[in-house]
Design an enzyme around this catalytic site. Structure first.
Site, PDB file in Angstrom:
ATOM      1  N   ARG A   1      11.396  23.343  24.609  1.00 28.09           N
ATOM      2  CA  ARG A   1      12.267  22.631  23.664  1.00 28.09           C
ATOM      3  C   ARG A   1      12.263  23.300  22.292  1.00 28.09           C
ATOM      4  O   ARG A   1      13.242  23.189  21.560  1.00 28.09           O
ATOM      5  CB  ARG A   1      11.834  21.163  23.576  1.00 28.09           C
ATOM      6  CG  ARG A   1      10.453  20.934  22.999  1.00 28.09           C
ATOM      7  CD  ARG A   1       9.877  19.579  23.375  1.00 28.09           C
ATOM      8  NE  ARG A   1       9.465  19.535  24.763  1.00 28.09           N
ATOM      9  CZ  ARG A   1       8.911  18.463  25.344  1.00 28.09           C
ATOM     10  NH1 ARG A   1       8.713  17.366  24.637  1.00 28.09           N
ATOM     11  NH2 ARG A   1       8.565  18.503  26.602  1.00 28.09           N
TER      12      ARG A   1
ATOM     13  N   LYS B   1      -2.500  25.940  30.709  1.00 30.20           N
ATOM     14  CA  LYS B   1      -2.314  25.378  32.038  1.00 30.20           C
ATOM     15  C   LYS B   1      -3.513  25.721  32.924  1.00 30.20           C
ATOM     16  O   LYS B   1      -4.247  26.676  32.657  1.00 30.20           O
ATOM     17  CB  LYS B   1      -1.049  25.963  32.681  1.00 30.20           C
ATOM     18  CG  LYS B   1       0.262  25.582  32.012  1.00 30.20           C
ATOM     19  CD  LYS B   1       1.422  26.263  32.712  1.00 30.20           C
ATOM     20  CE  LYS B   1       2.755  25.934  32.064  1.00 30.20           C
ATOM     21  NZ  LYS B   1       3.168  24.542  32.279  1.00 30.20           N
TER      22      LYS B   1
END
Length: 428
Positions: A280, A206
């Site tokens: 996930r 990020k």
């Protein structure tokens, strides 16, 4: 001089011309007054804004006065009148016991999510949540924890893969609330929480701006814990298990890489095309565990996708399900609890929207944010692992869990939005 500011609600329009008509709250000699209209939904938003305004003014203690303060109005005010450090004080007009319970649970959830990443990590997250549930559930609560390579021995490869690069090992914790204390009592519901205590993005790293708030990436686990705590305090008599899927998503020579393939316990293979789509990957293990319990209701919650936040903003959480009846009931429950929840698309074919030439599926699409329909595609990935082909399963992408900066409705940081809806769902 009183140490608290009295706050009133009035249905009579203000006569003073010294204040703007749009002001959420008006100060006078007797204290503060919030002027409300006929639409209660608008009133609740105005009351919450009034709480924020009084906090911004530096008011540290209030007394809610008058019969106009019903429970929901008081709770709306409390949500706004909550500074980031949860130090403001409220004297309730009525329903003190219920409101104190709500405020205490919400403050605990917010405080947990707001903790800095040097204080909260997989093992400490599991310990703090377990301690809070045990405090309200007593002897009815047992805890099982798998740490580090113990996950591999049980086949929980997703959590281990995401967390193996950190010096602080990944964790799967199962917190079992069993009020009957019968070993063979059926499990009525399983809650599966994303507990990424810090998310660097891994090799799909990020930006600094995008990483600074990533202490909040365990918000799903905290929100579900708050829901379970609140439900127990409201008299929950069902057996419910809370599964904390926790890791730090960091980078070292042992970190998982783009192109790696994870083989899950059910044989599903997943190609990694984005290491920042890690939530996930850990939730998949939790959903597989939930399937093993045969529980009829499975709820997961996660700060999963930026796409959900783009779709619904930060005032709503997003709901996904292929069980239409359950989804509709949940939306009604959210409305009853005055929590904003919006259903986004999920069909069985969303499972195919992250294709891989070398595995059953990829964990995302290679482009930033997962591309078009990213929130639905993430939910479709989870559907591959949900029990009973998704019947009895709800996925909350909690877009409203955290605010990078204060708004007219919320203080900077965590909101705890969603815990009332999930608690009420457990109690039904």
């Amino acid at each position: 001089m009183s140490s608290t500011v009295a706050v009133f609600i009035s249905t009579t329009p203000p006569t003073s011309t010294a204040w703007k008509a749009s002001s959420a709250v008006i100060l006078g000699d007797a204290g503060a007054t919030i002027y409300v209209g006929e639409q209660e939904a608008d009133n609740l938003r105005k009351i919450q804004k009034a709480g924020r305004q009084l906090d911004a003014m530096g008011v540290v203690a209030v007394s809610l006065q008058g019969a106009e303060w019903n429970l929901e109005r008081q709770w709306a005010f409390a949500k706004g009148y909550s500074d980031t450090l949860s130090t403001n004080r409220i004297q309730w007009a009525s329903d003190a016991e219920q409101l104190t319970s709500l405020q205490s649970t919400a403050a605990w959830v917010r405080r947990l999510i707001n903790l800095p990443p040097n204080e909260i990590y997989p093992e400490s997250l599991a310990q703090q949540i377990a301690a809070q549930v045990q405090q309200v559930g007593g002897a009815a609560v047992t805890v099982t924890t798998l740490v580090g390579d113990e996950l591999l021995a049980q086949g929980w490869n997703g959590i281990h893969t995401v967390g193996r690069a950190s010096k602080r090992p990944p964790v799967m914790a199962v917190i079992d609330y069993n009020p009957s204390q019968q070993v063979d009592a059926p499990i009525d519901a399983v809650l599966v929480g994303k507990g990424i205590t810090f998310d660097s993005g891994g090799y799909s790293i990020k930006s600094s701006e995008g990483m600074v708030t990533m202490k909040c990436d365990m918000g799903g686990a905290a929100t579900l814990a708050g829901a379970l705590v609140h439900a127990i305090e409201q008299g929950l008599q069902k057996r419910v298990q809370l599964v904390i899927c926790s890791a730090e998503n960091l980078i070292d020579g042992n970190a998982y890489k783009l192109g790696d393939i994870i083989t899950y316990k059910n044989g599903t293979t997943v190609e990694i095309v984005n290491t920042d789509a890690e939530g996930r990957l850990v939730l998949a293990d939790g959903l597989l565990y939930a399937g093993e319990t045969k529980a009829p209701l499975v709820i997961d919650a996660a700060t999963l996708t930026g796409a959900a936040q783009v779709a619904v903003g930060t005032d709503y959480n997003a709901l996904f399900s292929v069980d239409d009846a359950l989804a509709e009931q949940t939306l009604q429950t959210a409305a009853q609890q005055h929590e904003l929840l919006w259903r986004l698309p999920l069909n069985t074919w969303h499972q195919e929207n992250c294709p891989s030439a070398v595995a059953d599926t990829a964990n995302s699409r290679p482009q930033k944010g997962g591309g078009s329909g990213g929130a639905s595609n993430a939910a479709g990935f989870l559907l591959r692992f949900a029990p009973n082909q998704g019947q009895g399963w709800l996925h909350f992408d909690i877009a409203g869990a955290y605010h990078n900066s204060g708004t007219s409705m919320w203080a900077t940081g965590a909101t705890a939005l969603g815990f009332r809806t999930i608690a009420a769902t457990l109690l039904k």
